[in-house]
Scaffold this active site. Structure first.
Site: not given
Length: 538
Positions: A167, A441
């Protein structure tokens, strides 16, 4: 000759010189990245301008909905390219930053897919980014190993590993350590370009059976952004001399505007698509950000915004229907509490019943339980059995229904503790942090930040208090002071003094109290982790 990176014309490296990094930042690889930026930067700039214009419209009370101009795409019959056999079964996936030990453990975890993350799970320091590229190159070549001196143990890859997806960062992020024609590199083109240039041949030979590399694409808001990615992939395939459609990508639907563009996004990427993913935490963040000027859209406490909320369930159902109609699988992004296996089993059973074809595991230890929940009788997906035709009747109102639930003082306090502690870790170079039995996160920290901002902006009333309490700047200042003191008690005075908690507190508080909501928490903090070495290039 002085030590430094050998760069093509128009490229400047301002990150620290390192011999290993030089093996990634070769003249040829940098030329490939520079060519991508020069070809696509105008379109990227236009797409970001359109994002800002759309947000101004939402702020002014403009509607958000399905685009009548692309009705034909939504209503006509077409399907995406068939899913390549190597990634037909993606029932359990795991993700983590591009750290060396993490990559080895995740590839060995028993999951079907590992998504190596340059985005929400990584603090984008120069060291993290470049070591991540080195680590991925070694993983693709099968030579990666890690020696843990404390445990006297060497970590290496098993014979059978998860399929590797990468990603890159979102379109909106710059990379200040690399300048191209005097401008910061577009971060996702740097991440994609370096990885693709060095690994496409070895990946296809050993991991992709003639397909790949494989990617996850984050943070898109409109199909025009997917079209840029499609053209980037076409450009890269032509450069490498590989067949069109070799590169494949799954798109994370993690912004509210993108929920109204799912068919269009798949259509633009139909030759390169590997489906869509429900990125629930970023989606919640985007809901608040999109409706930041609307007091009728106040979120309840973060812990209450689950998939049982009507707007979240509608988004998930529509995504499943869209994917299966177009002949591709659907992933579900679920951050689960590692300690609560029963909750994990319950959550995963819900996902299977809803029609998802796979899911995330928050920790390798959860994979066996999740794999059991996603046992579909030998089938790799539910495309044939979970059409979810009922979702065809979902409307814009279903996707936009305001969430229900209480707003409490403890919710305000938890947001503040999590936001400060996550940002302190991010400033110190760590992008994925365990806090209060959850893995935080950038996406989950963003919810804490924008929710505090939203409650302050609109003077939200808090439930459960003996007397009426509204969130005011004075109340928030007291909460920040008390929660910072609590953090110091929890982590210990010595660790607190060594860390970047005070700095994180200043940034987080400034963002929560700003007159205008900053687009992203980490963009404001990014300048604090950029360390420039102007003489790193020859």
């Amino acid at each position: 000759m002085a030590s430094g990176y050998d760069v093509p014309e128009g490229v400047e490296i301002r990150g620290r010189y390192d011999g290993e990094f030089a093996g990634i930042l070769t003249r040829e690889a940098l030329q490939f990245v520079a060519d991508l930026q020069r070809e696509f930067r105008g379109r990227v700039r236009y797409a970001m301008d359109r994002r800002r214009e759309a947000q101004k419209s939402y702020d002014a009370g403009g509607s958000i909905g399905f685009d009548p101009a692309t009705r034909r795409v939504r209503e006509s019959d077409w399907v995406c390219a068939p899913v390549p056999p190597p990634v037909a079964d993606r029932t359990v996936e795991i993700t983590g930053p591009v750290e060396r030990k993490m990559i080895i453990n995740a590839l060995n975890s028993g999951a079907k897919v590992f998504m190596a993350d340059f985005e929400d799970a990584l603090s984008p320091t120069w060291e993290n980014l470049m070591r991540g590229q080195v680590n991925l190159r070694d993983a693709v070549n099968g030579t990666i190993s890690f020696r843990d001196e404390g445990r006297k143990r060497v970590y290496e890859l098993k014979a059978e590993t998860a399929k590797l997806f990468v990603r890159p960062r979102g379109w909106h992020l710059p990379e200040a350590h690399v300048l191209i024609d005097g401008e910061p590199a577009i971060a996702c083109l740097l991440d994609f370009g370096l990885y693709f240039f060095h690994n496409h041949a070895a990946f296809r030979a050993s991991h992709g059976a003639g397909f790949g590399p494989f990617f996850y694409l984050p943070k898109m808001e409109h199909s025009r952004e997917a079209k840029i990615w499609d053209d980037v992939f076409n450009r890269a395939e032509k450069f490498a001399g590989i067949e069109k459609g070799s590169i494949r990508a799954t798109v994370l639907i993690e912004t509210l505007p993108a929920a109204f563009q799912m068919d269009e996004i798949l259509y633009e990427l139909r030759d390169h698509s590997l489906g869509l993913n429900c990125g629930r935490w970023d989606y919640i963040f985007s809901y608040v950000k999109t409706f930041r000027s609307h007091p009728s859209r106040l979120l309840p406490d973060r812990v209450l915004v689950s998939m049982s909320q009507h707007f979240m369930r509608s988004y998930s159902d529509l995504l499943i229907f869209t994917c299966h109609r177009r002949g591709i699988p659907i992933r579900d992004d679920a951050a689960a509490n590692e300690a609560a296996l029963q909750l994990v089993r319950s959550d995963k059973a819900r996902e299977v019943r809803a029609g998802h074809d796979g899911t995330w595991a928050a920790h390798p230890g959860l994979i066996p339980a999740i794999a059991q929940a996603f046992d579909m009788g030998g089938r790799p997906n539910q495309i044939a059995t979970a059409k979810r035709e009922d979702a065809a009747a979902l409307t814009a109102e279903d996707l936009l229904q305001p969430p229900r639930g209480k707003r409490t003082m403890e919710g305000l306090r938890l947001n503040t503790r999590v936001g400060i502690q996550y940002l302190a870790a991010w400033l110190a170079g760590t992008g994925s942090v365990p806090l209060y039995n959850l893995m935080e996160d950038a996406a989950t920290a963003e919810i804490s930040r924008v929710q505090n901002w939203q409650w302050l902006r609109h003077g939200a009333a808090l439930d459960g208090e003996a007397v009426a309490v509204r969130v005011t700047p004075e109340l928030f200042a007291r909460v920040v002071e008390e929660e910072l003191a609590r953090i110091e008690r929890e982590v210990g005075a010595e660790r607190f003094a060594r860390g970047r908690y005070a700095e994180a507190c200043r940034i987080f508080t400034r963002q929560c109290t700003a007159t205008e909501l900053d687009e992203f928490l980490t963009l404001d903090a990014y300048g604090q982790i950029v360390v420039l070495h102007p003489k790193s290039a020859l």
